[in-house]
Every structure is written in C-alpha cells, then in structure tokens.
Scaffold this motif. Sequence first.
Motif, short mmCIF file in Angstrom:
data_model
loop_
_atom_site.label_atom_id
_atom_site.label_comp_id
_atom_site.label_asym_id
_atom_site.label_seq_id
_atom_site.Cartn_x
_atom_site.Cartn_y
_atom_site.Cartn_z
N LYS A 150 0.76 -1.13 -0.06
CA LYS A 150 0.05 0.09 -0.02
C LYS A 150 0.91 1.30 -0.48
CE LYS A 150 -4.30 -1.94 1.15
NZ LYS A 150 -5.10 -2.75 -0.06
N LYS A 151 0.50 2.27 -0.62
CA LYS A 151 0.91 3.85 -0.86
C LYS A 151 0.18 4.62 -0.04
CE LYS A 151 5.49 3.56 -2.20
NZ LYS A 151 6.47 4.53 -1.90
N LEU A 152 0.62 6.17 0.94
CA LEU A 152 -0.50 7.29 1.15
C LEU A 152 -0.73 7.48 -0.37
CD1 LEU A 152 -1.39 7.85 3.29
CD2 LEU A 152 0.21 9.63 3.79
N VAL A 153 -1.90 8.07 -0.90
CA VAL A 153 -1.84 8.76 -1.46
C VAL A 153 -3.36 10.17 -1.27
CG1 VAL A 153 -1.93 7.05 -3.38
CG2 VAL A 153 -4.13 7.92 -2.35
N GLY A 154 -2.53 11.36 -1.42
CA GLY A 154 -4.18 12.85 -1.29
C GLY A 154 -5.19 12.05 -1.71
N LEU A 155 -5.94 12.27 -2.18
CA LEU A 155 -7.29 12.20 -2.39
C LEU A 155 -8.10 13.54 -1.95
CD1 LEU A 155 -8.54 9.10 -1.03
CD2 LEU A 155 -7.65 9.13 -3.61
N ARG A 156 -9.04 13.89 -3.74
CA ARG A 156 -10.10 14.55 -3.70
C ARG A 156 -10.87 14.38 -3.61
NH1 ARG A 156 -9.70 16.88 -8.98
NH2 ARG A 156 -12.00 16.34 -9.05
N ILE A 157 -12.02 14.81 -2.89
CA ILE A 157 -13.71 14.22 -2.67
C ILE A 157 -14.54 15.36 -3.44
CG2 ILE A 157 -15.19 13.40 -0.87
CD1 ILE A 157 -11.93 11.48 -0.81
N ASP A 158 -15.93 14.57 -3.49
CA ASP A 158 -16.29 15.56 -4.64
C ASP A 158 -17.52 14.76 -4.23
OD1 ASP A 158 -14.56 16.89 -6.92
OD2 ASP A 158 -14.22 14.27 -7.64
N SER A 159 -17.60 15.17 -2.94
CA SER A 159 -19.08 15.99 -2.20
C SER A 159 -18.86 16.45 -0.97
CB SER A 159 -18.72 14.36 -1.31
OG SER A 159 -19.92 14.16 -0.41
N PRO A 160 -19.99 17.00 -0.68
CA PRO A 160 -19.66 17.71 0.76
C PRO A 160 -19.35 17.12 2.56
CG PRO A 160 -21.95 17.57 0.34
CD PRO A 160 -21.54 16.55 -0.88
N ARG A 161 -19.26 15.39 2.41
CA ARG A 161 -19.04 14.39 3.27
C ARG A 161 -17.62 14.43 3.36
NH1 ARG A 161 -24.04 12.13 4.72
NH2 ARG A 161 -22.94 11.87 6.16
N GLN A 162 -17.46 14.89 4.92
CA GLN A 162 -16.39 14.84 5.39
C GLN A 162 -15.58 13.62 5.56
OE1 GLN A 162 -14.25 16.97 7.64
NE2 GLN A 162 -15.62 19.05 8.21
N MET A 163 -14.91 13.40 5.47
CA MET A 163 -14.01 11.97 5.17
C MET A 163 -13.54 11.71 6.83
SD MET A 163 -13.77 10.46 2.34
CE MET A 163 -16.31 10.69 2.29
N ARG A 164 -13.21 10.18 6.99
CA ARG A 164 -13.05 10.39 8.58
C ARG A 164 -12.28 8.47 8.47
NH1 ARG A 164 -15.26 14.11 10.82
NH2 ARG A 164 -17.63 14.76 10.67
N GLN A 165 -10.94 9.03 9.38
CA GLN A 165 -9.87 7.31 9.31
C GLN A 165 -11.00 6.71 9.41
OE1 GLN A 165 -7.57 7.72 12.96
NE2 GLN A 165 -6.20 6.67 11.81
N GLY A 166 -10.58 5.10 8.59
CA GLY A 166 -11.16 4.34 8.79
C GLY A 166 -12.14 3.81 7.68
N MET A 167 -12.60 4.56 7.22
CA MET A 167 -13.04 4.41 6.37
C MET A 167 -12.63 3.34 4.36
SD MET A 167 -15.62 7.99 5.26
CE MET A 167 -16.65 9.09 6.27
N ALA A 168 -13.26 2.97 4.30
CA ALA A 168 -13.35 2.08 3.29
C ALA A 168 -12.50 2.72 1.61
CB ALA A 168 -13.35 1.08 2.78
N VAL A 169 -11.94 2.71 1.32
CA VAL A 169 -11.56 2.98 -0.36
C VAL A 169 -12.38 1.74 -1.29
CG1 VAL A 169 -9.77 4.49 -1.80
CG2 VAL A 169 -9.78 5.06 0.16
N LEU A 170 -12.78 2.18 -2.35
CA LEU A 170 -12.98 1.14 -3.16
C LEU A 170 -12.81 1.27 -4.96
CD1 LEU A 170 -16.64 0.94 -1.71
CD2 LEU A 170 -14.85 -0.63 -1.08
N SER A 171 -12.44 0.58 -4.87
CA SER A 171 -12.09 0.55 -6.77
C SER A 171 -12.70 -0.16 -7.22
CB SER A 171 -10.50 0.18 -7.19
OG SER A 171 -10.36 0.54 -8.22
N GLY A 172 -13.46 0.03 -8.40
CA GLY A 172 -14.81 -1.04 -9.17
C GLY A 172 -15.50 -1.38 -8.12
#
Lengths: 127, 384
Positions: free
Chosen positions: B301-323
């Motif tokens: 795994k590698k650390l990345v920066g993400l731009r979130i296209d939503s007004p929702r706040q991201m929290r530690q532990g939320m799952a990142v999904l690909s497809g």
Amino acid sequence: MATPTDCKYSTSHEWHRLSGDVLTLGLTRYAVDALTDVTYATVKPVGTVIAAGKSLGEVESVKTTSDVYSAVAGTIVEVNQAVVSDPSKLNADPYSNWLVKLKVTDTSGMEKLLSAADYDKQFPSGH
Amino acid sequence: MAQKTPLHSYHLDMGADMMEFAGYDMPKAYKPLSGGPASPKAEHLQVRSSGGLFDVSHMGRLQFKGVHVLKFLEKVCTRKIRDMKTGQCRYSLVCNEQGGVKDDVIVMRQDEDSFMMVVNASNRAKIVEHFKAVIAANTYKLSFDDVTDKTAMVAVQGPRVIEFIGKFSREIPTLKRYTFTVKNLLIAKLTVARTGYTGEDGVEVILPASMTTMAMKMIMKDVDPKAADAAIKPAGLVARDTLRIEAGMPLYGHELGEEINALSCGVDFAIGMDKDKTDHGDTFIGMEALKKTQAEGGPAKKLVGLRIDSPRQMRQGMAVLSGGKPTGTVTSGCLSPTLNINIAMAFVDKALTAEGTTFEIDLGEGKGTVPATVVKLPFYKKPS
C-alpha cells in the motif's frame, strides 16, 4: 446568548418548539460549540415519517458526524434549505436557524424533555 | 486528571475551549474575545494569511549527550544523523524491527556530541522506554534526559511571523528552513527553530517552563493577540490538524503507526536506506525489514492524497473502493478551509496511486459512497 425558554431540550442536544401541531427543531448552542464549524447538514425529505427518538438527519464538522433526533414522532413538512446550503449559520445562531419542521399528532415525547434552565444546568455553554 | 502545560492559564485568558489530548488539557479552539463561537476554520485561515500561535508543550523533548550519541541516534533514527551540522534540524522516523513506525521526530544538533529530539506527546513514554532499552542493550555511553516537563514549546506559524519575530531577534529571519539558533534571554535560553507543521513559514520555540510568561511577551513583541485584527492570534488543535492535512504531513496514529510499513507513508526522504554504505556502516532498527520490503518490490500500500467530490467529511477508517472492491483505507480527512473542498489521505494498493485515479469512498452504515480522485500531495503549498 440566552437559551430560549419557549423551547424544550433533549440530552442529545436538539431544541424542540411546539406551536399547535407543528414542531420546529434545531441544534443547541452546546451542540454546535462541541462540533465546531459545521460543514454539512442533511435532513430527510419532506413527507418522511419520523418515529420518536429516531434520526431525521445528520450534521458534520471536522470533529465528528452526528445524527439529529426528534423526541416526538411526526412527518417532515419543511426543511430549512438556507441551513442545508450554508451550515455555518448553525454556529452563528443555532436558535434562529432551525433545521426542520414536523407535523405531529402525538406530543407525548415532549414531557420527557428538559426546560431551558435544566438544560443549561446540565450542559452549560460558554456564552 | 489531565496535565497542564505552562501556557494553560494563557489559553483560558484567551478564551480557549479546552479538550484532553495525549493526557494534556489543550486548547481545541479559541472563542473570539469580542464574542461569538470558536471557529477552527477562522484560526486556520488566520495562520494561512498572517500568523497563529500554537502551544505544542505537550510534545516530548528529549536531550542526549555523550561519546556514543551519534551511534545511538543512527541506530534509532531512520535518517542519517552524522552529517548534520550544529544548528541543523532534521525530520526522521523511529522504526520498530518490523519496519513499522514507532514515531516521527525532529532531531536538532546542538553540538558535536549533544542533540535534542522532539517526539509526539502520545508516544513519549513508549519512545523513552525504547531508547532506554536500546542504550542498555548496546551499552552506549550517553546521558539521556527527558526535559519535557522543564520546558514549554510554542509554534508560531504564518506568512507574517518572520516579520514580527524579527523584532525580537534580527538573527531569526536569517535562519534557513530546518535550522535553529539559541537566544539568551536574561538567564534563560530559548531555542528557536525555523520548522513547523502547517505548511507555512514560521518558528518553533523551546523555552524554560518557568520563564514562559516573559518569553511569550518577547516572542510576541508588538503583537496584542487579544486585538481583533492581531497579526498573530492563538490557534488550537483542530486548526493544527486541518493545517497539517492540507500540507500533506503525516500524523502518528493516522498515516504513521507500528503496523504501517515506513516505506508506504510518503516520507522516503526521511529513510536513509543507504546509511550502511557510509564509512561508519551504520544500520538503523527496522532497516533489515525495510530492505526486504524494497527487494520484494516495495510495500503493498502507498499513501495518496484524495480530492473528494462530495460535501461529506472523510473519516479515518472509511473504506476506499476501486470498481466496488476494497483497495484501501482513509487515514485523515477534512473540509479544506483554504481550498474549500473535501480532502483526505488514504492508503491504497500501490498500483492505483497515479494522479487522476478514481475511487469510491464508502461512508459506512449503508450511507452509500462518494467519488474520490488521486491528487498530488501536498494539497496546499504556500506561495513562494
């Protein structure tokens, strides 16, 4: 800023103002101070039936995401879109900026709520 | 009962809402003295536009001196230490044998055989124990002193800070980034380092606990922090967190941890994998494990920066999904006060770290997903 005496308060930090069969609901000063800058607010759509003690929406800040509850069962009749589109209004003045209005038939949840004086005693806010 | 820093009464005087952090009663955010609610966002923007003052006294300050100090520091720090010049600061990790991160630290060279180290508050006890064990196991000859309680530490950060701090000392504005100087203030010594954790220019100052009030007046010369338009105002822990997220800086417990491979955290510059190639042939704790990781093609795994296209706040532990399939986990997130978009950092599969890669973030509790796109870190870079 005084805690309004014409409202009743839940320990989950919502104010409830009953006028006829319409309940207006919002967040307390204590709640918005704990959240700090509110960044997001969402309320279920008009027409949704809410059971007493159930979530009718959510508010978010950098600190946390928090459900908003109504102590009284009812049907959502109006959502304050001004607050949904600019949730910082909640920090500025939580008692003028209501979140939602419910049409209620059974007001039995109201008597369990705290008066302004009792709420302030339990949850003192700094200003 | 939470411990109080030497600036505790200053915080109360300045209208702070307090919170417990790492066993200390710390300012969460400050209510404006003119009235109204505390706003971490306003404090954040004050730091970006002018200046903010943070109490960072809760962080651990450790002092090392002795003939084996270099051997010791090379052993516990991932970064090269020997080539540091007196007056230089260096960011490093401290790893466990498995190549996980015990802490991230700032090392400061005070003299040939004398160093200071700043460690995270939440890790201080653990790090002190670790260092004692390493010193004993290798029979290193050095004195090791935890001076945290005898000292205070403040970070003054923002584009106008150097202009004001120059009124206290003309030398400080001449300091290069990641260097420090020691200023004498009557009988007290102030260590002033051009470092920080906000992505802004500024200083971090270590001062004797007993001299805090006087030293603060000197540092904040010509600044009345109570004035509504003050160039430098106090800022709390919430703003400190959003500032470091915008600056793409890792935080222990989020982007760094004992179970997280040091090579996955985006701080490879702080890991001296070729330390052993120098004349001294130094090795650091965790080096062997990390060499193995490298030989196997790097961490999964590698650390990345993400731009979130939503007004929702991201929290530690939320799952990142690909497809629709899990590929990683969010480590930190906030609504960026400077950029006014939701941003997050996350560990994802190393094959999916290219800029522009898109993911869905699962909000949890059946609340659905929101779209995210990999962007370059840091999210915010100060105008040069």
